[in-house]
Design a protein around this motif. Structure first.
Motif: not given
Lengths: 462, 273
Positions: A253-258, A347-362, B127-134
């Motif tokens: 799984l991790f190598s797939a993510i990489y 969508g996730s990057y546009g919210m200001g999520a980092t790469k790892s947040e995007t991978i983990k949460k989306v 809730a996605y944005g508020p969560r990641i930005h705390g």
């Protein structure tokens, strides 16, 4: 002879095609002329139609002829034998036929009775007659089909529709072969399994804790009573599968993510094929590796730590099997992760999520069903794998969950039960079919679940 | 190209005084974008007014979306893309190496062409944005942010009873409003919209346009659109892009009634594009 017949079929087919197409071209030429009828199908469809009409009856005749003709020839040969040589039972019959066929093919049978030559002569005669009859009948049928088809041809004739229907039937027949083979395998295993359960109670098989598969030749021999409690095998299989998945799950799984998210196209272009080469290594080679390299290493390490490790430990087999199925997990997961639409990442990057947040949460949640099904397919691979465990796991049916001890698996026992000279109606050999059936059923259920999950996943983004 | 400076430099027509932006929120100077060999955006300079809707119009492939994606540095995710020039938000250079792109994107939200809700529940989407930005310290606070954002996106009344249903199960228009709610939830100062109605039917489009008009009170909005009618309806200022060049910009009314440039005139009268 069959070869000549097949060549004849090909020739008839080509000839019929060319004739039909020529007629079609003639229609086309006439259709272009003023007042001519416009043609429905292209000339080549006319050709195909005539060819099918000529070849199909020939093929059908061959298929019907093949099972009956040799029997008929055989009967003729046996009936022309002198009275005292006519066989009375199946064994004699097959011996006699062997002699006749050898003689008929110009061979020598030194100790054959004198009268057998008469049978051989009859065999040659009738075989020749049968071959000629096949060829003549086939030719006649082809001619009938050809005549019937060419008479139908006309500019309005819907040759394309007919040919497409034939193609559909051919495709259907091909897929039917695959399905019927599967059904055949299921039933052959099922019947043997039922025979086993008539000799041995099924609940003792499924829930018994003692595995010592043997059947007595004499009533008074040592160890006359076998017991076929398969729980130790199921436990061993589960243990090795769990070890394998502990290795292959995270690494794959991790190598797939990489690969899917981090690797540059250049790295990905090199690493992905290399990883997939692992899937191409024959399992028997993994078996060597497990038995000769990993198992001694684990044993030596264990001894250094003061642990008691069997030389054929579940750990060694499981680790190597885990390495073997890494590509299954990683390659399938990689495809699934890549299939997550770019718009979700945006969508996730546009919210200001980092790469790892995007991978983990989306990405991972979106790809989860596909990843789960990749794991299921990997598990069914691990459970069905034979060579590695034959070479690296043990034979003794220990009921244990200690990975340092030797365990045995369902596949190993099937192989052990069926290797060598065995009669096929003892409980010992029949139990192999019961094990096979359990294995088949288990992997079937796993694959079914995996496919259902993948289907559900596909609907998500439509 | 002289016309690129139309928003900032007074031009010869005399409409210039009305064209200038009093206190610009975003200022772009000589922005160039290359995709590999392709020069996609050429020397674009523009001022974007605070708490107003600015529309970018122009034919397909003219660079308007590319420029929009420069404002929150979404082009960073494309490896072959190279951006030069200077873009400032509140006089802070957003391409400054010391600036954290994550914080920038929290200030500059984005709504995409195709509604792209995450395959999660409606609640989790917002809730996605508020969560990641705390942003939220407690569940109650998060609930409040979610409700508030959905209300601002005028979606609350339609979904308040089914916040746990999947966001992908909503209709197209509702999905797009969910995406707007999701962007609002991190309380950005600027919202970028990349053809937000192109995948929607006229009724859903009307709702979104109405919403954009309301949002203008609290946010600076930049919208890319193919529809000139939409630009005319929702925006206060309009910029016209053509072949990677910003041809002309100014108050929407002036652009649509008395454009300075021949190309603008041809485009808005439907002679090309």
């Amino acid at each position: 002879m069959t070869l000549i017949y097949i060549v004849a079929m090909v020739l008839v087919g080509v000839g019929a095609y060319l004739t039909g197409r020529q007629k079609g071209v003639a229609f086309a030429v006439a259709g272009v002329a003023p007042g001519g009828a416009r043609m429905h199908s292209l000339p080549s469809y006319h050709g195909f139609y005539v060819a099918v009409a000529a070849v199909a009856p020939m093929l059908l005749l061959l298929l019907l002829w093949q099972p009956f003709a040799p029997r008929f020839v055989e009967m003729q040969a046996l009936s022309s034998l002198p009275q005292h040589l006519v066989p009375t039972d199946e064994l004699q019959r097959s011996t006699r036929m062997r002699e006749i066929v050898t003689l008929a093919n110009g061979g020598q049978v030194p100790d054959a009775p004198a009268g057998v030559q008469a049978g051989a002569d009859a065999f040659v005669l009738w075989r020749g007659l049968a071959d000629w009859a096949l060829l003549i009948f086939g030719g006649a049928l082809a001619l009938v089909g050809f005549g019937w088809a060419t008479r139908q041809l006309s500019p309005e004739f819907r040759a394309r529709n007919r040919v497409e229907r034939v193609v559909k039937v051919v495709l259907l027949a091909c897929s039917a072969v695959a399905v019927l083979t599967t059904v055949g395998i299921v039933f052959s295993v099922l019947f043997e399994t039922l025979r086993f359960f008539s000799k041995y109670p099924w609940y003792d098989f499924l829930f018994g804790l003692q595995w010592s598969p043997q059947t007595a030749i004499r009533a008074d021999q040592v160890g006359a009573s076998g017991s076929f409690g398969a729980v130790p095998l199921f436990a061993g299989t589960t243990l090795i599968m769990l070890i394998a998945m502990t290795v292959a799950g995270p690494i794959g799984l991790f190598s797939a993510i990489y690969m899917a998210e981090y690797a540059s196209p250049r790295v990905r272009g090199i690493a992905k094929p290399v990883l997939e080469v692992l899937a191409g290594v024959p399992t028997v080679v993994f078996g060597f590796f497990a038995a000769l390299t990993v198992a001694p290493f684990i044993r030596n390490t264990g001894e250094m730590l003061g642990l008691n490790v069997a030389s054929e430990s579940a750990l060694a087999a499981g680790l190597v099997m885990g390495v073997m199925i890494i590509p299954f997990v990683s390659s399938l997961s990689d495809d699934v992760i890549n299939a997550v639409p770019q718009s979700l990442r945006d969508g996730s990057y546009g919210m200001g999520a980092t790469k790892s947040e995007t991978i983990k949460k989306v990405i991972l949640p979106a790809a989860l069903p596909g990843i789960v099904s990749a794991f299921m397919l990997a598990i069914s691979r691990a459970v069905g794998e034979t060579m590695i465990v034959v070479m690296a796991a043990g034979l003794a049916g220990n009921l244990t969950f200690n990975p340092l001890e030797a365990v045995t698996t369902v596949t190993v026992q099937i192989k052990t039960l069926l290797v060598g000279d065995q009669e096929f109606d003892s409980a010992k050999t029949l139990s192999a079919f019961a094990l096979g059936f359990v294995l088949f059923f288990f992997t079937l259920v796993l694959n079914f679940i995996a496919l259902r999950i993948v289907q559900k996943y596909r609907e998500q983004y439509d | 190209m002289d016309a690129t400076a139309a928003l900032t430099t007074p031009s010869a027509t005399g409409a210039a005084s009305a064209d200038a932006v009093a206190n610009p929120k975003i200022v772009a100077k000589n922005v160039n974008v290359h995709y590999g060999e392709k020069h996609a955006l050429k020397d674009v300079s523009v001022d974007i007014a605070e708490r107003a809707v600015t529309a970018f119009i122009g034919p397909s492939g003219c660079g308007k979306s590319t420029f929009l994606r420069c404002i929150n540095r979404m082009n960073d995710t494309i490896s072959i893309c190279r951006v030069t020039g200077r873009i400032t938000i509140d006089e802070q250079d957003i391409y400054d190496p010391s600036l954290d792109v994550v914080q920038l994107r929290a200030r500059v939200g984005m709504v995409f062409q195709k509604p792209n809700p995450f395959p999660k529940s409606i609640y989790e989407n917002v809730a996605y944005g508020p969560r990641i930005h705390g942003f939220a310290r407690s569940k109650a606070e998060l609930d409040e942010i979610v409700e508030d954002s959905l209300r601002k996106a005028s979606l609350w009344n339609e979904v308040k009873d089914r916040l746990d249903d999947s966001g992908t199960g909503l209709s197209g228009g509702q999905q797009q409003r969910l995406c707007i709610a999701r962007a609002i939830a991190v309380s950005p100062e600027i919202i970028l919209m990349d053809e937000p109605c192109s995948a929607l039917d006229p009724i859903a489009t009307a709702k979104i346009e109405e919403l954009i008009d309301e949002l203008r009170q609290n946010f600076t909005i930049v919208i890319v659109t193919h529809s000139m009618q939409q630009a005319a309806r929702v925006s206060q200022r309009t910029a016209f892009f053509h072949l990677g060049v910003l041809v002309e910009g100014g108050p929407t009314e002036r652009i649509f009634t008395s454009p300075n440039d021949r190309r603008t005139q041809d485009y808005i009268t439907g002679r090309f594009g």
